[in-house]
Motif scaffolding. Structure first.
Motif, PDB file in Angstrom:
ATOM      1  N   HIS A 112     -70.127  -5.243 -10.777  1.00 49.43           N
ATOM      2  CA  HIS A 112     -68.905  -4.987 -10.007  1.00 49.43           C
ATOM      3  C   HIS A 112     -67.673  -5.347 -10.831  1.00 49.43           C
ATOM      4  CE1 HIS A 112     -66.106  -5.814  -6.470  1.00 49.43           C
ATOM      5  NE2 HIS A 112     -66.433  -4.547  -6.350  1.00 49.43           N
ATOM      6  N   PHE A 113     -67.740  -6.477 -11.530  1.00 53.17           N
ATOM      7  CA  PHE A 113     -66.625  -6.922 -12.372  1.00 53.17           C
ATOM      8  C   PHE A 113     -66.359  -5.911 -13.499  1.00 53.17           C
ATOM      9  CE2 PHE A 113     -65.252  -9.055 -16.271  1.00 53.17           C
ATOM     10  CZ  PHE A 113     -64.038  -9.565 -15.842  1.00 53.17           C
ATOM     11  N   LYS A 114     -67.425  -5.462 -14.166  1.00 52.52           N
ATOM     12  CA  LYS A 114     -67.234  -4.551 -15.299  1.00 52.52           C
ATOM     13  C   LYS A 114     -66.758  -3.166 -14.841  1.00 52.52           C
ATOM     14  CE  LYS A 114     -70.051  -4.755 -18.912  1.00 52.52           C
ATOM     15  NZ  LYS A 114     -71.262  -4.943 -19.762  1.00 52.52           N
ATOM     16  N   VAL A 115     -67.273  -2.729 -13.706  1.00 52.19           N
ATOM     17  CA  VAL A 115     -66.817  -1.433 -13.176  1.00 52.19           C
ATOM     18  C   VAL A 115     -65.331  -1.540 -12.804  1.00 52.19           C
ATOM     19  CG1 VAL A 115     -67.111   0.237 -11.291  1.00 52.19           C
ATOM     20  CG2 VAL A 115     -69.110  -0.697 -12.439  1.00 52.19           C
ATOM     21  N   GLY A 116     -64.941  -2.691 -12.297  1.00 52.61           N
ATOM     22  CA  GLY A 116     -63.532  -2.934 -11.977  1.00 52.61           C
ATOM     23  C   GLY A 116     -62.653  -2.855 -13.217  1.00 52.61           C
ATOM     24  N   LEU A 117     -63.157  -3.396 -14.313  1.00 50.64           N
ATOM     25  CA  LEU A 117     -62.418  -3.327 -15.581  1.00 50.64           C
ATOM     26  C   LEU A 117     -62.309  -1.869 -16.043  1.00 50.64           C
ATOM     27  CD1 LEU A 117     -61.161  -4.747 -18.037  1.00 50.64           C
ATOM     28  CD2 LEU A 117     -63.469  -5.048 -18.948  1.00 50.64           C
ATOM     29  N   ALA A 118     -63.413  -1.135 -15.935  1.00 51.28           N
ATOM     30  CA  ALA A 118     -63.394   0.282 -16.325  1.00 51.28           C
ATOM     31  C   ALA A 118     -62.404   1.061 -15.447  1.00 51.28           C
ATOM     32  CB  ALA A 118     -64.802   0.873 -16.202  1.00 51.28           C
ATOM     33  N   PHE A 119     -62.397   0.748 -14.140  1.00 54.24           N
ATOM     34  CA  PHE A 119     -61.428   1.392 -13.235  1.00 54.24           C
ATOM     35  C   PHE A 119     -60.001   1.094 -13.695  1.00 54.24           C
ATOM     36  CE2 PHE A 119     -58.460   0.433  -9.769  1.00 54.24           C
ATOM     37  CZ  PHE A 119     -58.231   1.723  -9.305  1.00 54.24           C
ATOM     38  N   ALA A 120     -59.745  -0.174 -14.029  1.00 51.25           N
ATOM     39  CA  ALA A 120     -58.390  -0.583 -14.434  1.00 51.25           C
ATOM     40  C   ALA A 120     -57.921   0.236 -15.643  1.00 51.25           C
ATOM     41  CB  ALA A 120     -58.367  -2.070 -14.754  1.00 51.25           C
ATOM     42  N   LEU A 121     -58.832   0.506 -16.569  1.00 54.60           N
ATOM     43  CA  LEU A 121     -58.461   1.270 -17.760  1.00 54.60           C
ATOM     44  C   LEU A 121     -58.328   2.763 -17.436  1.00 54.60           C
ATOM     45  CD1 LEU A 121     -60.801  -0.563 -20.262  1.00 54.60           C
ATOM     46  CD2 LEU A 121     -58.348  -0.895 -19.958  1.00 54.60           C
ATOM     47  N   SER A 122     -59.161   3.226 -16.490  1.00 54.04           N
ATOM     48  CA  SER A 122     -59.171   4.660 -16.196  1.00 54.04           C
ATOM     49  C   SER A 122     -57.871   5.158 -15.576  1.00 54.04           C
ATOM     50  CB  SER A 122     -60.339   4.991 -15.253  1.00 54.04           C
ATOM     51  OG  SER A 122     -60.061   4.528 -13.940  1.00 54.04           O
ATOM     52  N   ILE A 123     -57.098   4.262 -14.973  1.00 50.96           N
ATOM     53  CA  ILE A 123     -55.860   4.723 -14.330  1.00 50.96           C
ATOM     54  C   ILE A 123     -54.671   4.746 -15.295  1.00 50.96           C
ATOM     55  CG2 ILE A 123     -56.599   4.019 -12.018  1.00 50.96           C
ATOM     56  CD1 ILE A 123     -54.736   1.602 -12.189  1.00 50.96           C
ATOM     57  N   LEU A 124     -54.876   4.198 -16.491  1.00 53.97           N
ATOM     58  CA  LEU A 124     -53.780   4.151 -17.468  1.00 53.97           C
ATOM     59  C   LEU A 124     -53.188   5.539 -17.771  1.00 53.97           C
ATOM     60  CD1 LEU A 124     -52.204   2.184 -19.267  1.00 53.97           C
ATOM     61  CD2 LEU A 124     -54.042   2.356 -20.934  1.00 53.97           C
ATOM     62  N   PRO A 125     -54.018   6.575 -18.031  1.00 58.14           N
ATOM     63  CA  PRO A 125     -53.412   7.889 -18.287  1.00 58.14           C
ATOM     64  C   PRO A 125     -52.701   8.492 -17.072  1.00 58.14           C
ATOM     65  CG  PRO A 125     -55.690   7.811 -19.081  1.00 58.14           C
ATOM     66  CD  PRO A 125     -55.478   6.605 -18.239  1.00 58.14           C
ATOM     67  N   SER A 126     -52.961   7.951 -15.873  1.00 58.48           N
ATOM     68  CA  SER A 126     -52.252   8.425 -14.673  1.00 58.48           C
ATOM     69  C   SER A 126     -51.102   7.485 -14.317  1.00 58.48           C
ATOM     70  CB  SER A 126     -53.218   8.497 -13.483  1.00 58.48           C
ATOM     71  OG  SER A 126     -54.382   9.178 -13.817  1.00 58.48           O
ATOM     72  N   SER A 127     -50.548   6.805 -15.314  1.00 57.55           N
ATOM     73  CA  SER A 127     -49.428   5.874 -15.114  1.00 57.55           C
ATOM     74  C   SER A 127     -49.779   4.729 -14.180  1.00 57.55           C
ATOM     75  CB  SER A 127     -48.201   6.611 -14.577  1.00 57.55           C
ATOM     76  OG  SER A 127     -47.823   7.607 -15.467  1.00 57.55           O
ATOM     77  N   GLY A 128     -50.990   4.209 -14.316  1.00 63.16           N
ATOM     78  CA  GLY A 128     -51.423   3.107 -13.465  1.00 63.16           C
ATOM     79  C   GLY A 128     -51.785   1.863 -14.256  1.00 63.16           C
ATOM     80  N   LEU A 129     -51.576   0.730 -13.612  1.00 63.47           N
ATOM     81  CA  LEU A 129     -51.909  -0.576 -14.193  1.00 63.47           C
ATOM     82  C   LEU A 129     -52.606  -1.403 -13.136  1.00 63.47           C
ATOM     83  CD1 LEU A 129     -48.546  -1.900 -15.650  1.00 63.47           C
ATOM     84  CD2 LEU A 129     -50.535  -1.219 -16.983  1.00 63.47           C
ATOM     85  N   VAL A 130     -53.473  -2.302 -13.563  1.00 56.59           N
ATOM     86  CA  VAL A 130     -54.038  -3.274 -12.630  1.00 56.59           C
ATOM     87  C   VAL A 130     -53.523  -4.650 -13.018  1.00 56.59           C
ATOM     88  CG1 VAL A 130     -56.182  -4.479 -12.046  1.00 56.59           C
ATOM     89  CG2 VAL A 130     -56.084  -1.990 -11.910  1.00 56.59           C
ATOM     90  N   ILE A 131     -53.072  -5.386 -12.024  1.00 57.63           N
ATOM     91  CA  ILE A 131     -52.533  -6.720 -12.288  1.00 57.63           C
ATOM     92  C   ILE A 131     -53.413  -7.763 -11.608  1.00 57.63           C
ATOM     93  CG2 ILE A 131     -50.931  -6.575 -10.310  1.00 57.63           C
ATOM     94  CD1 ILE A 131     -48.915  -8.194 -12.121  1.00 57.63           C
ATOM     95  N   HIS A 132     -53.584  -8.899 -12.275  1.00 57.60           N
ATOM     96  CA  HIS A 132     -54.353  -9.986 -11.685  1.00 57.60           C
ATOM     97  C   HIS A 132     -53.441 -10.694 -10.682  1.00 57.60           C
ATOM     98  CE1 HIS A 132     -56.805 -13.890 -12.306  1.00 57.60           C
ATOM     99  NE2 HIS A 132     -57.257 -13.177 -11.295  1.00 57.60           N
ATOM    100  N   GLY A 133     -53.724 -10.474  -9.413  1.00 55.09           N
ATOM    101  CA  GLY A 133     -52.842 -11.058  -8.399  1.00 55.09           C
ATOM    102  C   GLY A 133     -53.321 -10.722  -7.003  1.00 55.09           C
ATOM    103  N   SER A 134     -52.629 -11.296  -6.041  1.00 57.85           N
ATOM    104  CA  SER A 134     -52.945 -11.022  -4.645  1.00 57.85           C
ATOM    105  C   SER A 134     -51.780 -10.234  -4.055  1.00 57.85           C
ATOM    106  CB  SER A 134     -53.146 -12.352  -3.904  1.00 57.85           C
ATOM    107  OG  SER A 134     -53.501 -12.100  -2.566  1.00 57.85           O
ATOM    108  N   ALA A 135     -52.078  -9.053  -3.483  1.00 57.39           N
ATOM    109  CA  ALA A 135     -51.008  -8.184  -2.967  1.00 57.39           C
ATOM    110  C   ALA A 135     -51.027  -8.160  -1.444  1.00 57.39           C
ATOM    111  CB  ALA A 135     -51.179  -6.765  -3.501  1.00 57.39           C
ATOM    112  N   ILE A 136     -49.846  -8.370  -0.864  1.00 57.92           N
ATOM    113  CA  ILE A 136     -49.714  -8.229   0.585  1.00 57.92           C
ATOM    114  C   ILE A 136     -48.727  -7.107   0.884  1.00 57.92           C
ATOM    115  CG2 ILE A 136     -50.240 -10.639   1.178  1.00 57.92           C
ATOM    116  CD1 ILE A 136     -47.118 -10.987   1.469  1.00 57.92           C
ATOM    117  N   GLU A 137     -48.808  -6.605   2.128  1.00 56.71           N
ATOM    118  CA  GLU A 137     -47.774  -5.683   2.582  1.00 56.71           C
ATOM    119  C   GLU A 137     -46.997  -6.382   3.682  1.00 56.71           C
ATOM    120  OE1 GLU A 137     -48.565  -1.263   3.545  1.00 56.71           O
ATOM    121  OE2 GLU A 137     -47.903  -2.233   5.391  1.00 56.71           O
TER     122      GLU A 137
END
Lengths: 286, 90
Positions: A112-137
């Motif tokens: 799960h952790f490694k797939v999460g890392l792969a996901f984080a990289l996969s969004i880079l070409p779509s102008s996406g970043l993953v940040i280590h943090g807790s997000a609220i709305e």
């Protein structure tokens, strides 16, 4: 196979521990047969080292690059591969290789952790970043609390929820994804949300990023760009192995700094920390 | 004299940073901030350049005498050498 829509992109996940991990993806399942990115994860008792002629070697990593810009990253212990990932240059097809751990549960957690890392990289070409943090709305706008592990990101989110139960929901408790486009940033929930698996399949405009520091009292200040750069580079997932991917990533960091206010909050576990943060972010208007 | 491959220099919102890529990223975690003068020298060292040419370029750019330039350039090169950022074939 698990088919999902995350970050407005279609994913096909081919996982070894699919039955154990499937519940975490339930909110994101889609029917699309077309995949923007395919992520395959396999476990093998021993992982073959790369055969490419052109291997760049350091003590702990071997890195390969093919003629089409595909990159392989092999995490080595002496001459044995302990983890490996291969990527095509556009992160459309990512393969992950792991060695099984003592129990299936531990291996699934690693997967799960490694797939999460792969996901984080996969969004880079779509102008996406993953940040280590807790997000609220909060009332339709997102706030991200970011810090090293153990500083209290989730604690801040929980305090906000307790203080404004009607107005706050938790979007992702560990690794929210940020889309940066047209002078604004949006936060997306995703199924990679840390050990408590707290996330929602929703998106909202990013109002501010708050970097946490443990303090004796409560104080908040707006961060100048120079400090924001260092913190963002430390707390976002980046791909260190290719020049053009790194250039794309740095361009996104610049956009993020331009369009989203960043703060540093020194805090104790208290409602006062919530109120001074709200005041700093929203002024009197929240 | 030349810098190793594997670094990207970028001005992000007025802050000049050097980010390692590939093998250099594995060796060096984190990033380096450059001020304007060190960014000037870094830029020159991305192509092969002799010590004296670098000193002259630096003196011209900042309108300082050669002796001062030589001292400043030497200090900067020492930092690069300590961190093994220069190629070995000087």
């Amino acid at each position: 196979m698990i088919q999902c829509k995350i970050f407005n992109r279609n994913y096909h996940f081919h996982l070894t521990h699919e039955s154990l991990l499937k519940p975490y993806f339930a909110e994101y399942v889609s029917e699309s047969n077309e995949a923007d990115t395919i992520i395959e994860s396999v476990f093998e008792e021993s992982i073959d080292p790369p055969e490419a002629k052109n291997i760049r070697k350091t003590n702990s990593f071997w890195i390969t690059e093919d003629r089409l810009g595909g990159i392989g990253v092999y995490n080595m212990h002496q001459d044995t591969v302990i983890h490996a990932m291969t990527f095509d240059s556009g992160f459309r097809h990512i393969q992950l290789f792991s060695v099984p751990l003592a129990t299936a549960g531990q291996s699934a957690e690693l997967e799960h952790f490694k797939v999460g890392l792969a996901f984080a990289l996969s969004i880079l070409p779509s102008s996406g970043l993953v940040i280590h943090g807790s997000a609220i709305e909060h009332k339709g706008e997102a706030i991200i609390f970011s810090a090293d592990s153990g500083i209290g990101k989730s604690t801040q989110s929980t305090l906000w929820k307790a203080t404004f139960p009607e107005d706050v929901c938790l979007v992702n408790d560990d690794k929210p994804a940020i889309l940066i486009s047209q002078a604004k940033a949006m936060v997306f929930g995703n199924p990679f949300s840390g050990k408590h698996h707290l996330d929602l399949n929703q998106s909202s405009p990013l109002k501010a990023i708050v970097f946490l520091k443990r303090g004796a009292g409560n104080a908040i200040r707006k961060l100048p760009p120079k400090e924001s750069v260092s913190l963002l580079l430390n707390h976002t997932t980046r791909f260190d192995y290719g020049k053009h991917q790194m250039n794309d990533y740095l361009a996104l960091i610049e956009q993020l700094i331009r369009h989203v206010p960043m703060f540093e909050l020194s805090c104790t576990v208290s409602e006062e920390a919530v109120h001074i943060t709200k005041e700093a972010i929203f002024g009197g208007k929240g | 004299m030349k810098l190793k491959e594997g670094f990207i220099v970028k001005n992000i919102a007025g802050s000049i940073v050097v980010v390692p890529v590939g093998e250099e990223a594995v060796k060096l975690k984190g990033l380096i901030h450059l001020n304007a003068t060190s960014a000037f020298l870094w830029n020159k060292l991305e192509s092969d350049i002799s010590f004296e040419s670098l000193v002259e370029a630096f003196a011209l750019e900042y309108a300082i005498d050669l002796e001062t330039a030589r001292t400043d350039v030497t200090d900067f090169l020492n930092v690069l050498k300590q961190r093994a950022f220069l190629t070995n074939n000087e």
